[in-house]
Design a protein around this motif. Sequence first.
Motif, PDB file in Angstrom:
ATOM      1  N   ARG A 138       0.852  -1.188   0.000  1.00 28.73           N
ATOM      2  CA  ARG A 138       0.000   0.000   0.000  1.00 28.73           C
ATOM      3  C   ARG A 138       0.888   1.239   0.000  1.00 28.73           C
ATOM      4  O   ARG A 138       1.841   1.333   0.766  1.00 28.73           O
ATOM      5  CB  ARG A 138      -0.903  -0.003   1.236  1.00 28.73           C
ATOM      6  N   LEU A 139       0.557   2.187  -0.869  1.00 27.93           N
ATOM      7  CA  LEU A 139       1.258   3.474  -0.916  1.00 27.93           C
ATOM      8  C   LEU A 139       0.459   4.462  -0.089  1.00 27.93           C
ATOM      9  O   LEU A 139      -0.725   4.692  -0.365  1.00 27.93           O
ATOM     10  CB  LEU A 139       1.387   3.953  -2.364  1.00 27.93           C
ATOM     11  N   ALA A 140       1.091   5.034   0.941  1.00 27.98           N
ATOM     12  CA  ALA A 140       0.347   5.836   1.918  1.00 27.98           C
ATOM     13  C   ALA A 140       1.176   7.026   2.397  1.00 27.98           C
ATOM     14  O   ALA A 140       2.384   7.113   2.135  1.00 27.98           O
ATOM     15  CB  ALA A 140      -0.039   4.958   3.111  1.00 27.98           C
ATOM     16  N   ILE A 167       5.125   6.596   1.773  1.00 25.65           N
ATOM     17  CA  ILE A 167       5.793   5.316   2.027  1.00 25.65           C
ATOM     18  C   ILE A 167       5.046   4.180   1.339  1.00 25.65           C
ATOM     19  O   ILE A 167       3.832   4.236   1.145  1.00 25.65           O
ATOM     20  CB  ILE A 167       5.860   4.988   3.536  1.00 25.65           C
ATOM     21  N   TRP A 168       5.788   3.150   0.967  1.00 25.81           N
ATOM     22  CA  TRP A 168       5.190   1.863   0.640  1.00 25.81           C
ATOM     23  C   TRP A 168       5.249   1.018   1.908  1.00 25.81           C
ATOM     24  O   TRP A 168       6.265   1.021   2.623  1.00 25.81           O
ATOM     25  CB  TRP A 168       5.969   1.157  -0.475  1.00 25.81           C
ATOM     26  N   THR A 175       8.001  -0.801   3.831  1.00 26.39           N
ATOM     27  CA  THR A 175       8.897  -1.547   2.942  1.00 26.39           C
ATOM     28  C   THR A 175       9.794  -0.623   2.121  1.00 26.39           C
ATOM     29  O   THR A 175      10.850  -1.046   1.663  1.00 26.39           O
ATOM     30  CB  THR A 175       8.099  -2.451   1.992  1.00 26.39           C
ATOM     31  N   CYS A 176       9.369   0.626   1.931  1.00 31.48           N
ATOM     32  CA  CYS A 176      10.195   1.596   1.196  1.00 31.48           C
ATOM     33  C   CYS A 176       9.855   3.001   1.668  1.00 31.48           C
ATOM     34  O   CYS A 176       8.679   3.368   1.708  1.00 31.48           O
ATOM     35  CB  CYS A 176       9.970   1.476  -0.311  1.00 31.48           C
ATOM     36  N   ARG A 177      10.857   3.780   2.014  1.00 28.48           N
ATOM     37  CA  ARG A 177      10.652   5.148   2.476  1.00 28.48           C
ATOM     38  C   ARG A 177      10.730   6.151   1.327  1.00 28.48           C
ATOM     39  O   ARG A 177      11.355   5.913   0.301  1.00 28.48           O
ATOM     40  CB  ARG A 177      11.705   5.512   3.533  1.00 28.48           C
ATOM     41  N   ILE A 199       7.897  -2.724  -8.506  1.00 23.46           N
ATOM     42  CA  ILE A 199       7.097  -1.510  -8.587  1.00 23.46           C
ATOM     43  C   ILE A 199       7.776  -0.554  -9.557  1.00 23.46           C
ATOM     44  O   ILE A 199       8.929  -0.158  -9.339  1.00 23.46           O
ATOM     45  CB  ILE A 199       6.947  -0.823  -7.220  1.00 23.46           C
ATOM     46  N   LEU A 200       7.081  -0.201 -10.638  1.00 25.77           N
ATOM     47  CA  LEU A 200       7.585   0.761 -11.614  1.00 25.77           C
ATOM     48  C   LEU A 200       6.776   2.033 -11.445  1.00 25.77           C
ATOM     49  O   LEU A 200       5.566   2.066 -11.710  1.00 25.77           O
ATOM     50  CB  LEU A 200       7.452   0.222 -13.036  1.00 25.77           C
TER      51      LEU A 200
END
Length: 239
Positions: A138-140, A167-168, A175-177, A199-200
């Motif tokens: 989720r992208l939030a 963030i993801w 998972t990704c900042r 993720i592209l």
Amino acid sequence: MANKLTPTEFLYGCSIDPEVQELRPDYRALLLVAEGLERHDGSTVADGLISRAEAHASGLLASTPVDQLPQISAWRDAYRGFGAKPQRTRNSLEALTRRAATGLPRVNALTDIYNAISVLHQIPLGGEDFDCYEGPARLARATGDEDFDTTAAGAPVTEHPEPGEVIWRDDRAVTCRRWNWRQGQRTALSGDTTTAFFILDSLAPMGIQELNEAGDALGRALESLCTSVQISQRMAGAQ
């Protein structure tokens, strides 16, 4: 522990929070799961792509400052939109393009392939171990309380994103900042990864056709790496 979701369930469970889409209505992502990967510490496929990417970056930077390349400029604007300073925390595309001119880092075959595709197609691209996810991605916008596992001075540490940072995350943690700045350790690709999630990320002026071309190039490279690879994908975000 393997992800309990099938690739299709996972992909259609992934989401972009409205607050993120409001921040950048032009944002869209191609989400891709590759099954059937085999262990590859090195690869002639990756070697060839890396060489092409390094030459491509050198050509781009010979005529255009890095911060004026279209997608890098767009992502710098996006970072400013949630309070990040792009000259201090560079998006993954900018970081790789800068390094490619003098030599891309070599990690493992999967990471080398997606780094090369990122530079060749000028698109931020992240790859992670599907089986290490807990629930869909989720992208939030962050609250600031979320955990992010990373390293500092070679030792494991837990950080927390800034409130409002993009963030993801999955059901467990970040998972990704900073959208596409730094990936966490828990879901990182390794030589033992058999199913990978990619993720592209794209912003205007990149269109759907260019985004799909980058996804196709990634898929072809993975299929060349392992003949048993099966690709599932989904487009999310701006239509």
